[in-house]
Design a protein around this motif. Structure first.
Motif, PDB file in Angstrom:
ATOM      1  N   ARG A 142      55.118  15.196  -6.204  1.00  0.00           N
ATOM      2  CA  ARG A 142      55.755  15.414  -4.909  1.00  0.00           C
ATOM      3  C   ARG A 142      56.871  14.414  -4.631  1.00  0.00           C
ATOM      4  O   ARG A 142      57.565  14.538  -3.633  1.00  0.00           O
ATOM      5  N   LEU A 143      57.038  13.420  -5.503  1.00  0.00           N
ATOM      6  CA  LEU A 143      58.109  12.446  -5.304  1.00  0.00           C
ATOM      7  C   LEU A 143      59.451  13.079  -5.644  1.00  0.00           C
ATOM      8  O   LEU A 143      59.589  13.793  -6.634  1.00  0.00           O
ATOM      9  N   THR A 144      60.435  12.797  -4.815  1.00  0.00           N
ATOM     10  CA  THR A 144      61.789  13.264  -5.095  1.00  0.00           C
ATOM     11  C   THR A 144      62.373  12.401  -6.213  1.00  0.00           C
ATOM     12  O   THR A 144      61.867  11.300  -6.492  1.00  0.00           O
ATOM     13  N   PRO A 145      63.439  12.855  -6.835  1.00  0.00           N
ATOM     14  CA  PRO A 145      64.091  12.008  -7.848  1.00  0.00           C
ATOM     15  C   PRO A 145      64.502  10.644  -7.282  1.00  0.00           C
ATOM     16  O   PRO A 145      64.395   9.627  -7.974  1.00  0.00           O
ATOM     17  N   GLU A 146      64.936  10.619  -6.025  1.00  0.00           N
ATOM     18  CA  GLU A 146      65.322   9.361  -5.399  1.00  0.00           C
ATOM     19  C   GLU A 146      64.103   8.439  -5.238  1.00  0.00           C
ATOM     20  O   GLU A 146      64.199   7.231  -5.425  1.00  0.00           O
ATOM     21  N   GLU A 147      62.965   9.018  -4.878  1.00  0.00           N
ATOM     22  CA  GLU A 147      61.747   8.218  -4.733  1.00  0.00           C
ATOM     23  C   GLU A 147      61.261   7.700  -6.078  1.00  0.00           C
ATOM     24  O   GLU A 147      60.801   6.561  -6.176  1.00  0.00           O
ATOM     25  N   ARG A 148      61.395   8.496  -7.103  1.00  0.00           N
ATOM     26  CA  ARG A 148      61.023   8.028  -8.447  1.00  0.00           C
ATOM     27  C   ARG A 148      61.917   6.865  -8.874  1.00  0.00           C
ATOM     28  O   ARG A 148      61.448   5.881  -9.445  1.00  0.00           O
ATOM     29  N   GLN A 149      63.200   6.996  -8.581  1.00  0.00           N
ATOM     30  CA  GLN A 149      64.138   5.913  -8.894  1.00  0.00           C
ATOM     31  C   GLN A 149      63.775   4.668  -8.091  1.00  0.00           C
ATOM     32  O   GLN A 149      63.792   3.553  -8.617  1.00  0.00           O
ATOM     33  N   ARG A 150      63.437   4.846  -6.836  1.00  0.00           N
ATOM     34  CA  ARG A 150      63.056   3.706  -5.999  1.00  0.00           C
ATOM     35  C   ARG A 150      61.799   3.033  -6.553  1.00  0.00           C
ATOM     36  O   ARG A 150      61.700   1.803  -6.534  1.00  0.00           O
ATOM     37  N   MET A 151      60.851   3.814  -7.054  1.00  0.00           N
ATOM     38  CA  MET A 151      59.647   3.245  -7.665  1.00  0.00           C
ATOM     39  C   MET A 151      60.022   2.354  -8.843  1.00  0.00           C
ATOM     40  O   MET A 151      59.486   1.245  -8.985  1.00  0.00           O
TER      41      MET A 151
END
Length: 71
Positions: free
Chosen positions: A32-41
């Protein structure tokens, strides 16, 4: 440089902020993570690694009687 204890307190505060943000993102299912959230992780993981490394190196220098603020 500023007071060593204040610096350590600030660094631990920053680590706490990063951990909280990482925890909030990890509460979501991975798919459910967006690509932006994955990058932020990835950024959070890197930032946390750097902060912990800096804290460990600083504490080791103090433990062995060295200047915690090398030039």
């Amino acid at each position: 440089m500023s007071d060593p204890m204040s610096y350590e307190s600030d660094l631990l505060g920053r680590i706490g902020e990063l951990v909280t943000e990482e925890h909030d993102l990890r509460q979501q299912p991975e798919h459910r993570l967006t690509p932006e959230e994955r990058q932020r992780m990835r950024e959070l993981e890197s930032d946390l690694d750097q902060c912990w490394d800096l804290l460990r190196r600083r504490r080791a220098r103090v433990e062995f009687g060295q200047d915690p603020w090398p030039s």
